[in-house]
Scaffold this motif. Structure first.
Motif, short mmCIF file in Angstrom:
data_model
loop_
_atom_site.label_atom_id
_atom_site.label_comp_id
_atom_site.label_asym_id
_atom_site.label_seq_id
_atom_site.Cartn_x
_atom_site.Cartn_y
_atom_site.Cartn_z
N VAL A 29 0.81 -1.22 0.00
CA VAL A 29 0.00 0.00 0.00
C VAL A 29 0.85 1.27 0.00
O VAL A 29 0.32 2.38 -0.12
N GLY A 30 2.15 1.13 0.16
CA GLY A 30 2.97 2.35 0.14
C GLY A 30 4.43 2.06 0.29
O GLY A 30 4.84 0.92 0.59
N GLU A 31 5.21 3.12 0.05
CA GLU A 31 6.66 3.02 0.20
C GLU A 31 7.15 4.22 0.99
O GLU A 31 6.54 5.29 0.92
N ALA A 32 8.23 4.05 1.73
CA ALA A 32 8.83 5.16 2.47
C ALA A 32 10.33 5.11 2.28
O ALA A 32 10.92 4.04 2.20
N LYS A 33 10.95 6.31 2.19
CA LYS A 33 12.38 6.38 1.89
C LYS A 33 13.25 6.67 3.11
O LYS A 33 14.46 6.61 3.05
N ASP A 34 12.60 7.07 4.21
CA ASP A 34 13.37 7.34 5.43
C ASP A 34 12.50 7.09 6.66
O ASP A 34 11.28 6.89 6.55
N GLY A 35 13.14 7.14 7.81
CA GLY A 35 12.44 6.80 9.05
C GLY A 35 11.29 7.73 9.38
O GLY A 35 10.25 7.28 9.89
N GLU A 36 11.45 9.01 9.09
CA GLU A 36 10.37 9.97 9.39
C GLU A 36 9.15 9.69 8.53
O GLU A 36 8.00 9.78 8.99
N LEU A 67 9.89 5.06 18.46
CA LEU A 67 8.78 6.03 18.44
C LEU A 67 7.49 5.42 17.89
O LEU A 67 6.55 6.12 17.55
N TRP A 68 7.47 4.12 17.79
CA TRP A 68 6.36 3.41 17.15
C TRP A 68 5.06 3.61 17.95
O TRP A 68 5.09 3.50 19.19
N PRO A 69 3.94 3.87 17.29
CA PRO A 69 2.68 3.98 18.03
C PRO A 69 2.33 2.65 18.71
O PRO A 69 2.65 1.58 18.18
N ALA A 70 1.69 2.74 19.87
CA ALA A 70 1.37 1.53 20.63
C ALA A 70 0.52 0.56 19.80
O ALA A 70 0.68 -0.65 19.89
N ASP A 71 -0.40 1.11 19.00
CA ASP A 71 -1.26 0.25 18.19
C ASP A 71 -0.77 0.18 16.74
O ASP A 71 -1.55 -0.08 15.82
N GLY A 72 0.53 0.45 16.56
CA GLY A 72 1.10 0.48 15.21
C GLY A 72 1.18 -0.90 14.58
O GLY A 72 0.99 -1.92 15.26
#
Lengths: 119, 297
Positions: A29-36, A67-72
């Protein structure tokens, strides 16, 4: 199962996308290039599993996990670094894939993960 | 009493030195008998000078030390003691040399593999190229093979030509750019022909890996610049590598740059200089610089 691929290298993202697309029930469903970018996408929701690289710009994979959300979503690390495995599982990762990623590798955690998603 | 002190000083100062001069490490003992006679003559000469010559010159009265039997025993002690002390000095020097060699081997062993992050990410990319573009996959395999072969060859050397070191650095840059052509722009300012200078293997490679990891690899896009120049006679080689990304100081637990500094200390005994610091507007760039004498030991 909705999967987000997080890796700073386009070719690595392309490889994982291709390997995941052939697995039944898995949707990239998506891609991310960095941690933020990973954290921003995860906080918006709609992701079940993140395939997360360790060494990325801005925030590393392990820093993002702090920093992960608790329900992540659940996290499968996908990295060239074998030495981060213990730390990765300590932070709550469900699996750990090593690069270069074998064609069969994503199917193993993918087969296991939907059960965890349903729990 | 003064005669005894004089003999002791002569004993400590002359005996081991004469032994070391006549019997250096690795000596071919085919002329051993001649050297042994010379050593005995030196010992006898020194002791007789002090035990007979000096008292006569100064009109000193006979003492226990000047008796024939005492002088014979002192000569024997001079020869045996010189052998013992000289051998100990040899052992100490050999231990220091072996320690330096062991440390050099250890540092090279640390450098014997390329950065695993770089290696496995490149292999991952090659796996994908096999599907997408066979020609690029082939080129990457050949580049990577050449690079690994160069690293394996460098591990066996204490120093090698700068040209080989720069070939290795160029291969790393090329493989990074093959994976992502927009990752950085490379400025390669190297004289043609490359100066004929010997350098410790992997010294520039360490700088390149560090620059790539904390520069483009950490998301800092821009120009990566490698400049090589030689100046003076005897020549001093300067290798300057500048990358985008702020220099954040040495990181705890990192061993790349500390290993490089130790490698340089062993190879040049303080005659090499390494520095890394911020540069450019707002110190937004990092500059690493090596200054090496034109000869590696």
């Amino acid at each position: 199962m909705k999967v987000l691929i997080a890796d700073d290298e386009q070719l690595a993202r392309a490889r994982l996308t291709r390997l995941l697309q052939v697995i039944d029930g898995v949707e990239v469903v998506g891609e991310a290039k960095d941690g933020e970018e990973v954290l921003a996408t995860v906080r918006r929701g709609g992701v079940d599993v993140v395939l997360l690289d360790v060494q990325m710009p801005k925030l590393s994979g392990t820093e993002a996990m702090a920093l992960w959300p608790a329900d992540g979503p659940m996290v499968i690390f996908c990295t060239a670094h074998a030495e981060h495995a213990v730390k990765a599982f300590d932070t709550g990762a469900v699996d750990y894939l090593l690069k270069p990623v074998r064609a069969s590798a994503p199917s193993t955690p993918a087969a296991r993960t939907p059960r965890r998603v349903r729990e | 009493m003064p005669l005894g002190v004089l003999m002791c000083v002569a004993f400590v100062a002359i005996a081991p030195v004469s032994y070391r001069v006549l019997f250096p490490d690795g000596l071919d003992l085919s002329n051993g008998a001649v050297r042994l006679v010379l050593y005995a003559l030196i010992g006898a000469g020194v002791i007789l000078s002090l035990g007979v010559g000096v008292p006569r010159t100064l009109n000193m009265r006979a003492t226990f030390l000047t008796e024939r039997t005492s002088l014979a025993v002192i000569v024997a002690m001079f020869l045996v003691g010189g052998w013992g002390l000289g051998r100990d000095i040899g052992f100490e020097q050999r231990v220091q040399r072996l320690q330096a060699e062991a440390e050099r081997a250890h540092l090279l062993a640390l450098r014997s593999t390329v950065d695993p992050h770089f290696l496995f990410n490149t292999l991952n990319a090659i796996a994908e190229w096999c599907r997408l573009d066979g020609a690029v996959a082939e080129r990457a395999v050949l580049e990577l093979s050449a690079m690994l072969r160069a690293v394996l060859s460098g591990v066996k050397e204490t120093h090698w030509p700068l040209a080989k070191e720069l070939d290795l650095a160029r291969m790393v840059f090329d493989l990074h750019l093959l994976r992502d052509k927009d990752l950085f722009a490379l400025e390669w300012a190297v004289p043609d022909p490359v100066p004929n200078v010997q350098v410790p293997p992997m010294c520039v490679l360490t700088l390149v890996e560090n620059a790539m990891k904390h520069g483009p690899g950490a998301g800092h896009r821009g120009l990566v610049s490698l400049t090589v120049r030689t100046e003076g006679s005897p020549p001093t080689l300067t290798v300057r590598l500048e990358n985008p990304g702020r220099f954040a100081g040495s990181r705890p637990g990192s061993h790349g740059l500390p290993s490089l500094e130790r490698q340089l200390a062993l190879a040049y005994r303080g005659r090499a200089r390494f520095s890394i610091h911020g540069a450019g507007e707002g110190d937004a760039r990092t500059v690493a610089e090596l200054e090496l004498p034109g000869d590696a030991e």
